[in-house]
Design an enzyme around this catalytic site. Structure first.
Site, short mmCIF file in Angstrom:
data_model
loop_
_atom_site.label_atom_id
_atom_site.label_comp_id
_atom_site.label_asym_id
_atom_site.label_seq_id
_atom_site.Cartn_x
_atom_site.Cartn_y
_atom_site.Cartn_z
N LYS A 1 -7.30 16.30 -8.39
CA LYS A 1 -8.84 14.82 -7.32
C LYS A 1 -8.12 14.45 -6.87
CE LYS A 1 -7.17 12.36 -11.92
NZ LYS A 1 -7.53 11.51 -12.91
N TYR B 1 -4.65 -11.56 13.73
CA TYR B 1 -6.20 -12.22 13.88
C TYR B 1 -5.24 -13.55 12.52
CZ TYR B 1 -9.30 -8.74 15.23
OH TYR B 1 -9.40 -7.59 15.85
#
Ligand SMILES: *Cc1c(COP(=O)(O)O)cnc(C)c1O
Length: 404
Positions: A42, A288
């Site tokens: 999965k 940033y």
């Protein structure tokens, strides 16, 4: 005119080592002590890449566990395309009646986990497809999928739909608390409840003249390693197949229970070539928010990888990557498509570098556990969130013998 797509992008690449996957599968086969060994694929095979991992492990596992019907059918398509035998596949996630009909057609098993399974049984019976293989999920203490053992007898109406439409071949449960502890009190209680529920299911099947030899399964990686009573007929190995320990507690417990800590080999590496390398002056701000300021003149590498690719923003100013076997700190914030690292300590690197974000480089290693700790999460989340868009390359497959 060549198409743009014939030029590879400058981008990070994941490498999956088939030898590590094969080694880990063999470790679990040894530990499981005769139980069938299933692999859990999965979450895009825990981020390692569903088709890549399937190719590496298909011949080494007795069962395959997937979460969606789409993945179950993808296993069948792959087997057909490669002329391989059809392995038993169990879809452990949610399924609609329409998808269940397709699974029955392709002999993929699914889980019955709630009274609403009746609608699935009715759809399969009405469709006139081969019998649907079903594993009954018992909720013994996780409060996620599954019938409560107390009310199970009244919830089995789906068995009486359409004659042989439903073939119950297994019964399972899932533990709530095996990874986080070094003693397995809650898991043992779950196991007792599981066997009581499985016995009840068997009795109900017998009453109806149905086959009663059920495959019982409960253990995921941690339980397989540290709770021998949970190995039963079949084990469901997820994180361990990829070479990662479920937790520190599991490692500690394994030493006591197994007398030894088996070696698991992490199968994944994540590398990224630099987009550019340059020197910025003392006092320069990086990224940033100007959250990092260089005290001295600093040689930086800009890597074309970011949180879009699955490198968590929480790693800002916290993680390091490896370049030429040396640790290079992440400077400033992780951006959507960029990470900036300090390569001043790698004087020989020149104008380009290859950074290892996850994996080994020389004598140094960055593990999924390291990234998880820095990003305040678990390594399961780190690997499963690696972008599906990233290129995944399998190495070492040619070194392996085909097991069949
Ligand atoms: C995810 C999952 C597993 C595998 O768990 P790991 O800890 O990764 O080994 C097994 N069984 C079920 C039902 C699961 O959802």
């Amino acid at each position: 005119m060549p198409l743009l797509s014939s030029f590879p992008d400058l981008a990070s690449v994941l490498t999956i080592d088939a030898r590590a996957l094969a080694h880990n599968a063999a470790v679990f086969r040894g530990v499981a002590g005769g139980a069938m060994v299933g692999g859990v694929l999965k979450g895009n095979a825990y981020g390692h890449g569903f088709p890549q991992v399937l190719e590496c492990v298909h011949d080494r596992l007795d069962w395959l566990f997937v979460i969606t019907p789409h993945e179950g059918l993808a296993v069948r398509a792959w087997e057909q395309a490669h002329g391989r035998v059809a392995r038993p596949v169990l879809v452990i996630g949610a399924v609609t009646p329409g998808a269940a009909v397709e699974l029955a057609r392709h002999d993929v098993a699914l889980v019955a986990a709630a009274p609403s399974f009746l609608e699935i049984a009715e759809a399969v019976a009405a469709a006139g497809v081969p019998p649907l293989r079903v594993h009954v999920h018992l909720d013994t203490g996780l409060s996620r999928e599954g019938f409560l053992p107390e009310t199970l007898a009244g919830d089995l109406g789906f068995l009486d739909v359409g004659g042989d439409a439903i073939h119950v071949e297994g019964v399972l449960t899932h533990f709530a608390d095996t990874e986080d502890v070094t003693e397995q009190t809650w898991a043992r209680r779950q196991l007792d409840r599981f066997h009581a529920g499985a016995d009840l299911l068997t009795a109900e099947l017998r009453k109806r003249g149905r086959p009663t030899s059920l495959i019982r399964h409960a253990g995921a990686s941690a339980a397989v390693l540290v709770l021998p009573d949970a190995r039963l007929d079949l084990v469901r190995v997820g994180i361990g197949l990829y070479g990662l320990w479920p937790s520190r507690e599991t490692r500690i417990s394994a030493r006591f229970v197994l007398g030894d800590v088996p070696e698991l080999w992490p199968a994944l590496s994540w590398r990224c070539p630099s987009q550019l390398v340059k020197t910025v002056p003392a006092g320069a701000y990086v990224g940033y928010g100007c959250t990092h300021r260089c005290r001295d003149e600093t040689r930086i590498a800009v890597l074309p990888v970011g949180y879009w690719d699955g490198y968590p923003r929480l790693l800002s100013n916290r993680a390091h990557v490896l370049v030429n076997g040396r640790r290079c700190p992440v400077l400033g914030r992780v951006m959507m498509n960029h990470v900036i690292v300090d390569v001043t300590g790698v004087p020989e690197c020149g104008d380009s570098v290859v950074a290892t974000l996850l994996g080994q480089d020389g004598g140094e290693r960055v593990t999924a556990e390291d990234l998880a700790e820095w990003a305040q999460t678990i390594h399961y989340e780190i690997v499963t969130r690696l972008g599906a868009h990233l290129t995944r390359t399998v190495i070492g497959l040619g070194d392996l013998d085909f097991v069949g």
